[in-house]
Design a protein around this motif. Structure first.
Motif, short mmCIF file in Angstrom:
data_model
loop_
_atom_site.label_atom_id
_atom_site.label_comp_id
_atom_site.label_asym_id
_atom_site.label_seq_id
_atom_site.Cartn_x
_atom_site.Cartn_y
_atom_site.Cartn_z
N ASP A 8 0.84 -1.20 0.00
CA ASP A 8 0.00 0.00 0.00
C ASP A 8 0.87 1.25 0.00
O ASP A 8 1.79 1.37 0.81
CB ASP A 8 -0.87 0.05 1.27
CG ASP A 8 -1.75 -1.18 1.40
OD1 ASP A 8 -2.38 -1.55 0.40
OD2 ASP A 8 -1.80 -1.76 2.51
N VAL A 67 -6.29 5.87 -2.61
CA VAL A 67 -7.43 5.03 -2.23
C VAL A 67 -8.39 5.80 -1.32
O VAL A 67 -9.56 5.96 -1.66
CB VAL A 67 -6.96 3.73 -1.54
CG1 VAL A 67 -8.14 2.88 -1.13
CG2 VAL A 67 -6.03 2.96 -2.47
N VAL A 95 -2.69 1.28 -6.95
CA VAL A 95 -3.98 1.67 -6.37
C VAL A 95 -5.00 0.53 -6.52
O VAL A 95 -5.75 0.22 -5.60
CB VAL A 95 -4.50 2.96 -7.06
CG1 VAL A 95 -5.90 3.30 -6.58
CG2 VAL A 95 -3.55 4.11 -6.78
N ARG A 96 -4.99 -0.14 -7.68
CA ARG A 96 -5.87 -1.28 -7.90
C ARG A 96 -5.68 -2.36 -6.85
O ARG A 96 -6.63 -2.83 -6.24
CB ARG A 96 -5.51 -1.95 -9.24
CG ARG A 96 -6.36 -1.56 -10.40
CD ARG A 96 -5.71 -2.08 -11.67
NE ARG A 96 -5.75 -1.03 -12.66
CZ ARG A 96 -4.93 -0.94 -13.68
NH1 ARG A 96 -3.96 -1.82 -13.85
NH2 ARG A 96 -5.04 0.04 -14.53
N SER A 99 -4.18 -2.27 -3.92
CA SER A 99 -4.52 -1.80 -2.58
C SER A 99 -6.03 -1.74 -2.38
O SER A 99 -6.57 -2.24 -1.39
CB SER A 99 -3.98 -0.38 -2.41
OG SER A 99 -2.98 -0.36 -1.46
N GLY A 100 -6.69 -1.10 -3.34
CA GLY A 100 -8.14 -0.92 -3.22
C GLY A 100 -8.87 -2.25 -3.18
O GLY A 100 -9.79 -2.46 -2.39
N THR A 108 -13.97 1.23 -2.03
CA THR A 108 -14.29 1.93 -3.27
C THR A 108 -14.42 3.41 -2.92
O THR A 108 -15.02 3.76 -1.91
CB THR A 108 -15.61 1.44 -3.90
OG1 THR A 108 -16.60 1.44 -2.87
CG2 THR A 108 -15.46 0.06 -4.46
N SER A 109 -13.84 4.26 -3.72
CA SER A 109 -13.89 5.70 -3.46
C SER A 109 -13.74 6.42 -4.79
O SER A 109 -13.31 5.84 -5.79
CB SER A 109 -12.76 6.10 -2.51
OG SER A 109 -11.51 5.92 -3.15
N ARG A 163 -10.03 6.23 -5.72
CA ARG A 163 -9.58 4.95 -6.29
C ARG A 163 -10.10 4.80 -7.72
O ARG A 163 -9.37 4.40 -8.62
CB ARG A 163 -10.08 3.80 -5.43
CG ARG A 163 -9.72 2.46 -6.03
CD ARG A 163 -10.33 1.28 -5.32
NE ARG A 163 -10.19 0.08 -6.16
CZ ARG A 163 -10.81 -1.06 -5.95
NH1 ARG A 163 -11.61 -1.19 -4.92
NH2 ARG A 163 -10.62 -2.07 -6.76
N TYR A 164 -11.40 5.09 -7.89
CA TYR A 164 -12.02 4.99 -9.20
C TYR A 164 -11.17 5.70 -10.25
O TYR A 164 -10.91 5.19 -11.33
CB TYR A 164 -13.43 5.60 -9.15
CG TYR A 164 -14.17 5.61 -10.46
CD1 TYR A 164 -15.00 4.55 -10.81
CD2 TYR A 164 -14.04 6.68 -11.34
CE1 TYR A 164 -15.68 4.56 -12.02
CE2 TYR A 164 -14.71 6.69 -12.55
CZ TYR A 164 -15.53 5.63 -12.89
OH TYR A 164 -16.19 5.63 -14.09
N GLU A 202 -7.09 4.40 -10.40
CA GLU A 202 -6.82 3.09 -11.03
C GLU A 202 -7.12 3.12 -12.52
O GLU A 202 -6.63 2.30 -13.28
CB GLU A 202 -7.54 1.96 -10.30
CG GLU A 202 -9.04 1.96 -10.41
CD GLU A 202 -9.67 0.81 -9.62
OE1 GLU A 202 -8.95 0.10 -8.90
OE2 GLU A 202 -10.89 0.62 -9.74
#
Lengths: 804, 358
Positions: free
Chosen positions: A306, A321, A348-349, A351-352, A358-359, A362-363, A366
């Motif tokens: 992370d 994230v 990020v993928r 880790s998320g 989901t945030s 992150r959306y 990633e």
């Protein structure tokens, strides 16, 4: 992704109306799911002033007001405790609709309340569906003239566009990206992005360091930020709140709202930390097992996979994230530190996904944010903070450097026609690409050297370039071409085996069976009742429910459950079948196709002219027999054993094998299972192992074999034999058949008898033997000769004797 | 009157008054049987002198013939009478129910729709293939250009299988039939022209989603097939399937990891009195996803993307069946409800056949 038309127009200079924009968005791949026009919700409602207010003569809690609608003054009875002279209100005149009222009665009528006329209504927020506040009427703070439509006064006149964003278009997770695409498609022009440079007046008291191992520097290669001191955090202005609400976000405070606003407008997530809550400088590095309290109020343990943003003592954010709970801006915040970092999408993928967070951040990270944008984003954010919260900016802090994102794609312009079938002029190709932000260098007549813009990380190769060009040019302009060619006709698409299965389906349907399709999975309990002990069990790791967590070994459990549901609806007879896979393992050859059928009840209902006969093992055997015949087999010649699976009645079931392969099982369902599934009637079924059937013999022509018919009369002779009761019937039939293979055309067993006249432990079985001569009519002596051979064969092979 | 004439008259009267076949037969035996009266007269011929024989013989023969004719016609009358009586006696109430055999079976709409579609594509020269439900990650995702952890994988709510050995990469319940395309390309050399169909699985259950449903996909790869061919193929196939000449189609740009360019396809439709009318009106309904096969997918199957290109498309069988046959609820497809199967199912005889427009 939701945004308002007005917000879009901050970036797009256009005269196009909402319908044109909506159609174009869909045409270029930004599919419009909904246009939300809030003016319709508030149609007829207007801003008005209470110009007089006095007590109702006959009711303590009611007031009689005079409401000025701009065009007239109306008497209105109002019960709200906060109604008073001079108040601006949302007024519903007679004939308007009240949003909160049920559809069929929401048109306001003229009323008389305790003897006083009331020509309309002063609305509460609850009646307007704006909040739950129902204790008083909504008080408006607006200087528009009385009579202005309420929606217009509230800024609800800005229609909301909701688009479905595909995962490749991170750039369009920002409104400016959407505007750019529309401009490329000819709907207006993209307004230039003007960024007022900020002059820092002091050195930031907080520094930032990127601390990554040599092979992992790409995790966060670039950071920009600055401190701003002396800010005042409060409530953000209405225009900003309106746009955030329209986008589906909740306004929190000016500083937080600014970060969300920048995130939505430019697809650029960022953070603002409260410097007072920081311990020392900020380091961006990989996690070391520290615990982190995220904004969603949950705790996470970060590890070496992370990316974290940390100060000397604690984790402030999980990079890309989610931010932390502890150091965010609050009402007391005075000095802030802006953090705009570029985080690697893969990190990020991982880790998320691992933390299942989901945030918005992150959306976007990633899918890929613009790696060249951090400095501009910092300036834009600083300007907004200074404008709305005041404060004094420091010099900018930069760590790392803009990562290398430039890549060259060599492109032949005739590839557009080659791949898409439509010819787009070279100049038009260039123009489309340039408007989308590509750097285009012409290398020759048909060769281009392209550099995709920094915000289009999804564009990798020449196929992507073709997509960019034709989606803007218009998919509708691609001609429809035929793929028919002469060499392709006259061939069956189904393989011979697949065709056979299709025929078997039709055959069962023609025999009164109904085709069902049921789940490939079942629950553990049902599985146990319908499983083979020597086969592997396949479990779903993340089932939707425990009812569906095990892959089936047999279709029969599903069919029995189906019968149970039907019987519970008082359908007391029924036949159904299914063709589908069962699962003995995970490799392709462990998922054979099965055909299973089930009949329950009886073929006839209680009738005035029939005796009801319940289904039994021989109905199931008949179903199997026709299927095997269709597969080119003679079921009478296939040995039958009695080792059917455990869900069959052990004494009323059989198994057909070819070699060691089971090809079909049939029988009555085990009585214990019938009881378990509440089936209080006869139930029989069968399963055909479709994959074990012999390959279809494909003939070169459609010619059928020649039909050989004898012109001579066939002769039927009946025989009855007495033999031990455990001799299988097919042994008798075979013994008779083998007496004269040429002359005997069929042997049909028509009677089995035990009882009076036959001694205990024995049975009598009777057969009809048909003799078919081909050359000359049979003489009595020849018939007698065959008869003796039959009797002798039966005696030898079964121990049976001719019944006297 | 001679004795012979008397006898004739007596027997004639007996014949005329006989009321049933049994009585008539008795009369016949008594007159013409071995010991019958007329037979007796016949036997007398031999005892007569030769000169009488001829005329006597002639006379008795005439009597015999006359009686035989009478017997025959009376027999016919009585037989008819008897049959008439029997027919009256045998009459039944034909409004009683017929034999009630449960012989009307049905074929599931999914099977029917698959056969219809395969037929349409076969007519255009497409081969057909199927593959396993449980797939490895490579065939379901990686080969189709879904990198590990890529957000595109989140477009599919995937069911994972518990690995046989701990630490093995989990297999999945295939989320689409695209792995069949991969397996087909692995096993065949271009040109490729195929459709595949079968069960697919996604972890979703509500009014419009079931954890299992069916797809049909198509693939065409050679050196020249382009986006225009994709449009032409789908236009022809969907027009044939819905039975609408020149069905209006809308091709929208979209995204799938395994195609580039990608498109979603809507068909033109409208709602009239609560019923969907396909082929006319100003509404669009999404039915299909498609695109040009991504170069990485070709590469993953050992094909040279510099030389080869082609299209792929995919559609939901249930969705098409619901649209064409007006089946309102997806979830009912998998209930094994006999009432539903008999209502929405097809007769065994209704094999898709373009000769009769089915």
């Amino acid at each position: 992704m939701k945004f308002t038309l007005g917000w879009l127009k901050e970036h797009l200079e256009t005269t196009a109306d909402i319908d044109t924009i909506s159609e174009k968005l869909t045409a270029i791949g930004l599919e419009v799911e909904e246009i939300i026009d809030r003016t319709q919700e508030f149609e007829g409602l207007i801003v008005a002033d209470v110009v007089e207010c006095g007590k109702h003569p006959d009711a303590d809690r009611l007031n009689i007001c005079t409401v000025d609608t701009g065009s007239e003054k109306l008497q209105v009875v109002c019960g709200a405790p906060n109604v008073r002279k001079g108040l601006r209100i949302c007024f519903a005149p007679v004939g308007a609709c009240i949003p909160a009222w049920p559809k069929e009665e929401n048109i306001l009528k003229k009323g008389v309340i305790r003897g006083q006329e009331s020509n309309g209504m002063c609305c509460s927020e609850a009646e307007l569906c704006l909040s739950d506040e129902a204790n008083g009427i909504m008080e408006l703070d607006t200087d528009v003239p009385a009579g202005t439509p309420f929606a217009l006064a509230m800024g609800f006149d800005d229609p909301i566009i909701d688009i479905a964003l595909t995962p490749n278009r991170a750039d369009c997770a920002g409104i400016r990206g959407i505007a750019r695409d529309l401009a490329a498609a000819g709907v207006g022009t993209l307004k230039p992005l003007t960024v007022k440079p900020v002059n820092g007046t002091f050195k930031s008291p907080v520094g930032t360091k990127l601390d990554f191992a040599a092979g992992n520097k790409h995790a966060c290669p670039y950071f920009a930020g600055r401190a701003i001191r002396g800010v005042k955090n409060g409530t953000s202005p209405k225009w900003m709140q309106d746009r955030l609400i329209a986008a589906g976000l909740r306004p929190i405070s000016t500083l937080v709202d600014i970060t969300n606003y920048i995130c939505l407008e430019y697809n650029r997530p960022l953070h603002v930390f409260d410097i007072a809550k920081l311990d020392g400088n900020i380091t961006i590095r990989m996690g070391k097992g520290e615990t982190f309290l995220a904004l969603n109020e949950k705790e996470y343990v970060t590890d070496e996979n992370d990316i974290v943003v940390a100060d000397n003592k604690k984790i402030l954010a999980m990079g890309g994230v989610m931010g932390g709970e502890e150091c965010g801006a609050s009402a007391e915040t005075q000095d802030v530190y802006i953090e705009v970092a570029y985080f690697d999408p893969d990190h990020v993928r991982v880790s998320g996904a691992k933390h299942q967070i989901t945030s918005e951040a992150r959306y976007r990270f990633e899918r890929g944010v613009d790696p060249a944008f951090p400095v501009t984003a910092t300036e834009l954010t600083t300007n907004l903070i200074m404008e709305l919260c005041g404060g004094e900016p420091s010099e900018m802090v930069i760590a790392g450097a803009e990562p290398e994102w430039q890549r060259i794609i060599e492109f032949e312009t005739d590839y557009v026609a080659q791949l898409s079938g439509v010819d787009v002029a070279v100049n038009e190709q260039i123009s489309i690409l340039e408007t989308l932000g590509f750097k285009v260098e012409k290398k020759g007549e048909v060769s281009l050297s392209l550099i995709p813009p920094s915000w289009r990380g999804d564009v990798e190769g020449r196929a992507d370039i073709v997509e960019e060009i034709i989606r803007i040019y218009g998919y509708d302009k691609v001609p429809s071409l035929s793929v028919r060619n002469d060499s392709s006709v006259m061939k069956s698409a189904f393989s011979p085996e697949k065709k056979r299965t299709a025929d078997m389906i039709r055959l069962l349907a023609s025999r009164g069976m109904n085709e069902a399709v049921t789940w490939s999975f079942t629950d553990e309990k049902t599985f146990v009742d319908f499983s083979f002990a020597d086969k592997k069990k396949v479990k779903i790791a993340n089932p939707l429910s425990s009812d569906w967590d095990t892959m089936r070994h047999s279709i029969m459990g599903n069919l029995l459950q189906g019968a149970q549901r039907n019987a519970s609806r008082s359908i007391l007879c029924g036949s159904m079948f299914e063709v589908g896979p069962v699962f003995f393992g995970q490799s392709p050859d462990e998922q054979p196709e099965m055909m299973a059928g089930l009949r329950y009840g009886s073929q006839t209902l209680k009738g005035w002219n029939t005796t009801q006969r319940g289904y039994n093992v021989f109905d199931a055997k008949a179903d199997v027999a026709v299927l095997l015949s269709l597969a080119g087999l003679n079921p009478d010649n296939i040995p039958i054993s009695t080792d059917a699976p455990s869900w069959y009645h052990p004494g009323r079931s059989g198994v057909f094998r070819l070699g060691k392969n089971v090809i079909a099982v049939f029988g009555e369902i085990h009585p214990a299972l019938c009881e378990k599934y509440d089936l209080d009637m006869p139930v029989c079924g069968f399963e055909v192992f479709v994959d074990n059937l012999p390959a279809v013999k494909v003939k070169a022509t459609a010619t059928k074999p020649k039909l050989e018919l004898s012109f001579l009369q066939p002769v039927n002779r009946d025989f009855a034999f007495v033999m031990a009761s455990d001799v299988p019937a097919n042994k008798l039939v075979r013994a008779a058949e083998s007496a004269d293979k040429k002359l005997i055309s069929s042997v049909r067993l028509f009677d089995v008898y035990q009882g009076k006249g036959v001694e205990d432990g024995k049975k009598s079985m009777a057969i009809t033997v048909t003799l078919q001569p081909f050359d000359t009519t049979l003489t009595d002596a020849e018939i007698e000769g065959v008869s003796q051979k039959i009797i002798a064969n039966v005696e030898k092979q079964t121990g049976g004797t001719l019944r006297g | 009157m001679s004795a012979m004439e008397e006898l004739k008259q007596k027997i004639t009267q007996e014949i005329e008054t006989a009321t049933d076949l049994k009585a008539l037969d008795e009369i016949r035996v008594n007159a013409l049987g071995k010991k019958g009266a007329v037979t007796g007269l016949m036997q007398k011929i031999a005892t007569l002198p030769p000169e009488e024989r001829k005329s006597y013989g002639q006379a008795v023969n005439d009597v015999k013939t006359a009686l035989e004719t009478m017997l025959e016609s009376r027999l016919a009358v009585l037989k008819k009478k008897e049959l008439d009586a029997r027919l009256i006696k045998e009459a039944v109430d034909v409004t009683l129910p017929a034999y009630d055999l449960d012989t009307q079976g049905s074929v599931h709409p999914i099977t029917q729709t698959i056969e219809e579609l395969v037929g349409i594509f076969a007519d255009m020269g497409f081969d057909s293939a199927t593959g396993p439900s449980l797939e490895d990650d490579f065939h379901n995702f990686t080969a189709l250009n879904f990198p590990p952890n890529h957000p595109a994988r989140a477009m599919h709510d995937t069911f994972y299988i518990t690995p046989e050995n701990e630490g093995d990469e989990p297999h999945v319940l295939r989320t689409h039939t695209s792995p069949v395309q991969i397996r087909y390309m692995e096993a065949h050399q271009p040109p490729i022209k195929m459709v595949c169909h079968g069960r697919v699985y996604r972890s979703d259950y509500d009014q419009t989603h079931t954890p299992m449903f069916h797809q049909m996909e198509g693939l065409m790869v050679d050196e020249t097939t382009n986006f225009g061919h994709l449009k032409g193929t789908l236009k022809e196939a969907l027009s044939a399937f819905f039975g609408v000449k020149d069905l209006p189609l809308r091709f929208r740009p979209s995204f799938f990891p395994f195609t580039e360019p990608s498109t979603e396809i809507d068909i033109g439709c409208s709602w009239k009195n609560g019923e969907l009318v396909i082929g006319e009106g100003d509404k669009w309904m999404e039915v299909l996803g498609a695109g040009m096969v991504h170069p990485n997918v070709l590469k993953n199957c050992g094909y040279d993307p510099q030389k080869l290109q082609g299209f792929a498309f995919g559609m939901g069988i249930e969705r098409l069946a619901m649209l064409k046959y007006g089946i309102p609820d997806l979830r009912t497809f998998f209930d094994a409800d006999l009432r539903w199967m008999k209502h929405y199912g097809f007769m065994a005889l209704q094999r898709p056949n373009r000769a009769i427009g089915e």
